[in-house]
Write a protein that holds these residues in place. Structure first.
Motif, PDB file in Angstrom:
ATOM      1  N   VAL A  78      23.455 -24.102  57.807  1.00  0.00           N
ATOM      2  CA  VAL A  78      22.805 -22.801  57.703  1.00  0.00           C
ATOM      3  C   VAL A  78      23.071 -22.192  56.334  1.00  0.00           C
ATOM      4  N   GLN A 100      13.597 -38.063  64.744  1.00  0.00           N
ATOM      5  CA  GLN A 100      12.196 -38.076  64.347  1.00  0.00           C
ATOM      6  C   GLN A 100      12.031 -38.181  62.839  1.00  0.00           C
ATOM      7  N   LEU A 101      13.138 -38.141  62.117  1.00  0.00           N
ATOM      8  CA  LEU A 101      13.046 -38.039  60.654  1.00  0.00           C
ATOM      9  C   LEU A 101      13.658 -39.252  59.967  1.00  0.00           C
ATOM     10  N   LEU A 133      24.556 -26.868  62.348  1.00  0.00           N
ATOM     11  CA  LEU A 133      23.914 -27.044  63.643  1.00  0.00           C
ATOM     12  C   LEU A 133      24.239 -28.442  64.147  1.00  0.00           C
ATOM     13  N   ALA A 156      18.384 -35.185  68.609  1.00  0.00           N
ATOM     14  CA  ALA A 156      17.031 -35.522  69.047  1.00  0.00           C
ATOM     15  C   ALA A 156      16.035 -35.271  67.930  1.00  0.00           C
ATOM     16  N   LEU A 157      16.263 -34.199  67.192  1.00  0.00           N
ATOM     17  CA  LEU A 157      15.335 -33.875  66.113  1.00  0.00           C
ATOM     18  C   LEU A 157      15.513 -34.832  64.934  1.00  0.00           C
ATOM     19  N   LEU A 194      20.564 -31.539  70.701  1.00  0.00           N
ATOM     20  CA  LEU A 194      19.261 -31.090  70.227  1.00  0.00           C
ATOM     21  C   LEU A 194      19.067 -31.465  68.763  1.00  0.00           C
ATOM     22  N   LEU A 253      13.382 -28.122  55.816  1.00  0.00           N
ATOM     23  CA  LEU A 253      13.427 -28.280  57.272  1.00  0.00           C
ATOM     24  C   LEU A 253      14.846 -28.083  57.767  1.00  0.00           C
ATOM     25  N   LEU A 254      14.970 -27.363  58.865  1.00  0.00           N
ATOM     26  CA  LEU A 254      16.274 -27.255  59.513  1.00  0.00           C
ATOM     27  C   LEU A 254      16.288 -28.147  60.748  1.00  0.00           C
ATOM     28  N   THR A 255      17.470 -28.644  61.035  1.00  0.00           N
ATOM     29  CA  THR A 255      17.535 -29.573  62.158  1.00  0.00           C
ATOM     30  C   THR A 255      17.516 -28.876  63.506  1.00  0.00           C
ATOM     31  N   GLY A 256      17.911 -27.607  63.548  1.00  0.00           N
ATOM     32  CA  GLY A 256      18.010 -26.948  64.840  1.00  0.00           C
ATOM     33  C   GLY A 256      19.227 -27.425  65.600  1.00  0.00           C
ATOM     34  N   GLY A 257      19.433 -26.875  66.777  1.00  0.00           N
ATOM     35  CA  GLY A 257      20.571 -27.237  67.605  1.00  0.00           C
ATOM     36  C   GLY A 257      21.555 -26.099  67.720  1.00  0.00           C
ATOM     37  N   GLU A 258      22.706 -26.409  68.208  1.00  0.00           N
ATOM     38  CA  GLU A 258      23.698 -25.381  68.490  1.00  0.00           C
ATOM     39  C   GLU A 258      24.485 -25.050  67.234  1.00  0.00           C
ATOM     40  N   PHE A 259      24.640 -23.767  66.994  1.00  0.00           N
ATOM     41  CA  PHE A 259      25.337 -23.315  65.800  1.00  0.00           C
ATOM     42  C   PHE A 259      26.838 -23.382  66.008  1.00  0.00           C
TER      43      PHE A 259
END
Lengths: 260, 260
Positions: free
Chosen positions: A124, A162-163, A151, A158-159, A155, A138-144
């Motif tokens: 972040v 895809q990359l 993150l 999983a993201l 989650l 792009l951010l990966t997302g998920g739990e901070f």
DNA sequence: AGCCAGATGATCACTTTTAATCACTTCTGC
DNA sequence: GCAGAAGTGATTAAAAGTGATCATCTGGCT
């Protein structure tokens, strides 16, 4: 003085240092030790402090912040040199991954000299630094995770699946040739491993203080690394790393040299 | 001295310090403790104070910033009133989604008055504001869109698909009963729609300037909204919205009213 | 390994606070 | 004025906080 007031004040009490004792809390607020213990227990339950025998210690940002800054000051020059050296790996149009950690973070400002990058990160702090970048972000997302400000978790993984990256710039808490890369949090370790698996080239950015430092969770072996960038390394280390086919790049403040 | 007057004065009473007791409120206003308790309870419901055993406290941002002193433009005040009103929908332990936009953003500081929330957001600004929260924080990941400072696109949607929220707090660029919610970027619209579909309750936070404003991409119809929170609405609008089973909540600086 | 002081968690009795309810009063729109 | 809504105060059972006690556990020491 009721319970919630104490909760705030215990944090206040902790603000100047890293730990506080049960007895100290009890006398400070004129309550029994049983109550102090219950307070601390509940605060630990909501993640405000970490329970240790005899009292409580700070956890999360509040403790890391000064530490982070202190580290930044002490090793800032080394980190900058490492980052500058790392940035030479990047070509216009590349897709790169930025891991968490202060060393990798200092790479962010240098990216403006490149064009048309796609920057993926789970940090972040890196994202904030790159808010106004002209590159694709792009951010990966998920739990901070507040400790590392990254993150992590399923989650995120999983993201990441895809990359695909040209280069992943990784940080680490500790490293040795035998044990590989290590970090404190197993979740984070998993996410790091996943990120590395998606990269054509894995670059480990590490100042020399991390050598032979150990931590709970292994994020990868020495062989997972394609290129190690640091500011000081002796010959025997380079030798050992060469056996794992790891390229070592020594960063200096003025120029850089390459050793195989 | 009626109820709303007391409400303001209790805040006044709190302005110099961090907490106030039930008994103190009761004697100060010459009312019974039951009434004082009811006042505090209602204020806690709208996020103005945090209810603690024995009284009420200010917490987090509201304590650090003199919230009621600074002069601001009307829009900012409206946004905060809307946010305060919205925060009353949140219960301890809820999982909530925060959309982008300044109105939703002003909800972030109010979350400190709740406990054990899981906060999911695609707004980087919201994430930054919540960096030090003790709640669980998840970012959606995806492509960063600099205009709105949110994460959007297929990666975001794939991640959202894995989650489920109690309440989604949404912002919008424009809204009308006939055309629904609209925003400028189709990608963003898609992500918003996806987020709403994952929520048990969809709350649209919108200051009245957005009424009948139009934009390129539709994010959803009026029927997708469960509750609309705004600072000014006329009867005919409420009537129309009621036909779509949308609850309208009017936010004012001191109290709030509910219309079906 | 065994010992020991201190720390811990569980439990009980006691006090304070709270939420729910009822009866009564005040306010408001018709 | 009337009826309904909202506010208020009193009562009471339930919940939460506190302090004390005690069996158990932990970590350091010999």
């Amino acid at each position: 003085m009721n319970r919630s007031d104490r909760e705030d004040d215990i944090l206040q009490l902790l603000s100047g240092r890293t730990s506080v004792g049960i007895a100290e809390i009890a006398t400070h607020f004129s309550v029994s030790e049983a109550t102090a213990r219950r307070d601390v227990q509940q605060m630990a339950g909501s993640g405000l402090v970490r329970r240790v025998r005899g009292g409580a210690t700070l956890r999360g940002i509040s403790r890391l912040e000064p530490l982070f800054r202190d580290k930044e000051d002490r090793a800032a020059r080394a980190k900058r040199a490492i980052a500058a050296s790392a940035s030479s790996l990047i070509r216009d149009g590349n897709t790169i991954y930025l891991d968490g950690g202060s060393t990798v973070l200092s790479l962010a400002p240098l990216l403006d000299t490149r064009r048309n990058l796609t920057i993926v990160t789970n940090s972040v702090m890196a994202a904030v630094k790159l808010l106004d970048t002209r590159h694709r972000l792009l951010l990966t997302g998920g739990e901070f995770r507040s400790l590392s400000r990254t993150l992590v978790g399923p989650l995120t993984e999983a993201l990441l699946e895809q990359l695909q990256f040209d280069i992943a710039f990784m940080g680490t808490m500790g490293f040795s040739v035998e044990r590989g890369m290590m970090t404190t949090d197993p979740n984070e370790a998993f996410t790091k491993a996943q990120a590395m698996s998606r990269a054509g080239t894995v670059a480990l950015l590490m100042d020399s203080s991390k050598f032979n430092a150990t931590a709970l969770a292994r994020t990868g072996t020495a062989s997972d690394i394609d290129i190690l960038i640091t500011e000081a390394a002796d010959d025997s280390l380079c030798q050992q790393l060469a056996e794992h086919h790891v390229l070592v790049q020594i960063a200096t403040s003025s120029n850089k040299s390459l050793s195989h």
